[in-house]
Write an enzyme that holds these catalytic residues in place. Structure first.
Site, short mmCIF file in Angstrom:
data_model
loop_
_atom_site.label_atom_id
_atom_site.label_comp_id
_atom_site.label_asym_id
_atom_site.label_seq_id
_atom_site.Cartn_x
_atom_site.Cartn_y
_atom_site.Cartn_z
N ASP A 21 7.90 2.50 -13.33
CA ASP A 21 7.99 1.52 -12.26
C ASP A 21 8.87 0.40 -12.80
OD1 ASP A 21 7.29 0.10 -9.83
OD2 ASP A 21 6.08 -1.18 -11.14
N ASP A 36 0.19 0.77 -8.81
CA ASP A 36 0.67 2.13 -9.04
C ASP A 36 -0.45 3.12 -9.33
OD1 ASP A 36 3.48 1.46 -8.86
OD2 ASP A 36 3.23 0.45 -10.78
N ASP A 48 2.32 -0.83 -13.79
CA ASP A 48 1.53 -2.02 -14.12
C ASP A 48 0.04 -1.78 -13.92
OD1 ASP A 48 1.13 -2.13 -11.39
OD2 ASP A 48 2.45 -3.83 -11.07
#
Length: 675
Positions: free
Chosen positions: A335, A570, A566
């Site tokens: 991410d 997610d 994080d």
């Protein structure tokens, strides 16, 4: 050493001294002179029983318990049968006496057991020392006096005091005081962090320099320290496939070799007229060699050491199965925000429509984002506030929208706060996933978001190519302008990607909801192979599904895919990937729940360190498997042909086990990664 180990060591020393004295007496002819022939043989039998029983009475007792409970084919049983057999050879006058070997096998077996016990304890103590973060008490002020209470007694919003040198008992927010906080036990980071009023602090860290007054944000059972301790305690329950294979292998292997040993001892004398004593000795030697303790101890110890070593680096691995999978990682998916970038957004440019001032544009956008805690919203509000210091409004409307009321802190205001002015100005706030926010500000219908939001409401807007995250702003159907916000790439991110390649990762991918130009610019700066941008949360799951299938095809099912996020937004992707890695997730319940591996420090380099450590651990595991099986197989063949004696059997069992354990303990050494 613990008391049990000290007691065993004392027994071994006493038995060893007696063994040496008896062996010297036998070899120098003292026993023959005293008892004659064959009296000396029976004297040896009786005398060697003394050190044998001193050293191994508990092994014999364990073998008997195993017989009673139907678990006979363990290492205690194998050692007992082999050593009893060695002593029983005294019944065959045509063979050399083997009481000394029988006593020596038991003695050195116990030496191996002591070494094994010490190694396991050291590994566990290493983890216990590193994770010795559970606070014993919390300080609360009652009737003007400081009182120590159990952290379990405190509830959210309770205030407690942390004195210098004490561990922070619960997660909370600093109310007063400024101090240095040692987070090494959780993050592996040696440099203390500064805690000031308003900062979040987490349980388990040590307050170093000054008194802090903290308001608890979670009960103790939900605090970071409790979750981490639970994670570490449960890590041993999730075994790697290699561990499970060794366990299954031992269950099949041990009965087979016991059967072969019995056939070796009985069949040749019965069918071919061989000497009973010779073939029984071969069977007994075969039995000693066959004990699989080198494998069943060293392999789990290697994984345990790897998990303990990772903890020292602030990398929490939920089980050896995840460590094993991490060692096979060939694709790493990131991410962007908070992982490769630090998540601190700032406004870099405003592009205003004709007739719209910067103050008006920023004021309307900030008002619409009043109730959002997203970093982008916070950066817009911070920029609006910076404008109010030197603002010269062009109109009364500008002044009203650009400047916060004196009795209200529009920035960061939340429903239920004491501010009613903000609630009156901003209402009907609706967040639209993957697009932005819609709200009514001072009676005007305001849209703040990306191009998809504008298109969905048929707003004619001018797209901007300025690098960064772009928020388009419209009010009552009219386009007002764009706010460009940039996120800062972490200083170590580029090096982390390079280190991943050095660790053997073949492909790196970045997934983000940000605009394509921004995503491509970040990917190019960091050297990432593939990028997918403008993704909604469900799109990320679909992309990971496709990447999983591709990785499986490219590696014939051997390679694994790790997703790094994080841990908060997610969670679905962390769960779907082969290995979910939550990064910079101190205090995040979502991270600890969803991820398989939690990196307690906010350092991208920890990903490469974790992969290096996992691959090194797996290397040690396979070294032990190949070495132990190789030596045992060679000596088993020699024993079957009568070439190997009982002393070689002792080495093939105890010696190999000790060497394998020493090798396994290398997994705990992570000094190279701390430099």
């Amino acid at each position: 050493m613990n008391p049990k180990q000290k007691k065993l060591l004392t027994r071994i020393i006493v038995a060893l001294v007696l063994f040496v004295i008896i062996e010297v007496a036998a070899q120098t002819g003292i026993l023959r002179a005293a008892f004659g022939t064959p009296g000396d043989v029976y004297a040896e039998f009786a005398l060697f029983l003394i050190p044998y029983l001193i050293a191994g009475y508990d092994v014999i007792a364990g073998a008997l318990r195993g017989l009673v409970h139907g678990h006979a084919l363990d290492e205690d049983f194998l050692m007992t049968v082999a050593t009893f057999g060695a002593f029983a050879l005294v019944l065959f006058p045509d063979t050399e006496p083997h009481m000394a070997e029988g006593a020596a096998v038991m003695l050195f077996f116990q030496v191996g057991e002591l070494f094994q016990s010490y190694a396991v304890d050291k590994s566990r103590q290493s983890i216990a020392d590193m994770m010795d973060i559970a606070p014993e008490y919390a300080n609360v002020m009652e009737e003007g006096k400081l009182k120590q209470v159990d952290p379990f007694e405190l509830a959210p919003d309770d205030e407690f005091i942390v004195m210098p040198g004490e561990r922070i008992p619960l997660d909370g927010t600093v109310l007063t005081g400024e101090s240095q906080i040692d987070t090494a036990a959780l993050t592996g980071e040696s440099v203390p962090r500064t805690a000031r009023p308003g900062d979040e602090v987490i349980s388990g860290c040590v307050n170093l320099t000054a008194k802090l007054v903290v308001r608890a944000t979670k009960p103790f059972e939900d605090s970071t320290v409790s979750r981490i301790l639970e994670l570490v305690e449960n890590a041993a329950e999730k075994k790697a496939r290699t561990e499970n294979f060794i366990t299954r292998f031992a269950r099949v292997y041990t009965p087979i070799v016991v059967g072969v040993a019995a056939v070796l001892a009985i069949v040749p004398p019965l069918l071919f007229g061989g000497q009973w004593s010779d073939w029984i000795l071969r069977g007994l030697t075969f039995l000693v060699v066959s004990c699989p303790c080198a494998l069943v101890i060293s392999v789990p110890l290697s994984f345990f050491g790897g998990i303990g070593g990772a903890s020292r680096l602030g990398i929490l691995v939920k089980g050896s199965n995840y460590l094993e999978a991490l060692g096979s990682t060939e694709t790493v998916v990131f991410d962007k925000t908070g992982t490769l970038t630090d998540g601190t957004f700032s406004v870099t440019e405003l592009v205003c429509a004709p007739g719209v001032s910067k103050a008006e544009l920023a004021g309307i956008a900030a008002a619409a984002e009043t109730f959002s805690t997203h970093p982008i919203a916070q950066s817009v509000r911070a920029y609006r506030d910076s404008l109010t210091t030197d603002a010269r409004p062009d109109s009364d409307n500008d002044a009203n929208l650009a400047q916060p009321d004196s009795d209200s802190t529009t920035t960061g205001a939340r429903p239920g706060s004491s501010s009613t002015t903000t609630a009156e100005r901003v209402r009907d706030v609706r967040e639209i996933s993957g697009q932005g926010v819609e709200a009514v500000v001072d009676g005007r219908n305001v849209l703040v978001g990306n191009g998809k939001l504008m298109a969905a409401h048929d707003i004619a807007f001018t797209a901007t190519d300025v690098p960064g995250t772009v928020l388009y702003v419209a009010a009552d159907g009219t386009y007002l302008g764009a706010i460009v916000i940039a996120d800062t790439v972490k200083p170590d991110a580029a090096r982390a990607i390079a280190d991943l390649r050095a660790a053997g990762v073949k492909k790196t991918v970045m997934l983000t909801g940000d605009r394509t130009p921004v995503a491509r610019a970040v990917a190019a700066e960091l050297g990432i192979d593939e990028v997918h941008a403008e993704l909604l949360p469900q799109d990320k799951v679909a992309e990971v599904e496709a990447l999983l299938a591709q990785t499986e095809r490219d590696t014939n099912g051997k390679g694994k895919l790790a997703f790094v996020g994080d841990g908060i937004n997610d969670a679905p992707v962390l769960t779907r990937a082969d290995i979910g890695i939550a990064m910079g997730a101190m205090g995040s319940d979502a991270a600890i729940e969803a991820a398989d591996i939690v990196l307690m420090n906010d350092d991208p380099d920890d990903i490469a360190r974790a992969i290096h450590l996992a691959r090194r651990t797996m290397g040690i595991v396979w070294q032990n498997i190949v070495f132990a099986l190789g030596v045992k197989f060679a000596v088993l063949v020699l024993a079957a042909f009568g070439i190997a004696n009982m002393w070689m059997a002792v080495f093939a069992d105890v010696g190999v086990a000790v060497i394998a354990i020493l090798n396994a303990m290398r997994a705990m050494n992570v000094k190279r990664y701390l430099d």
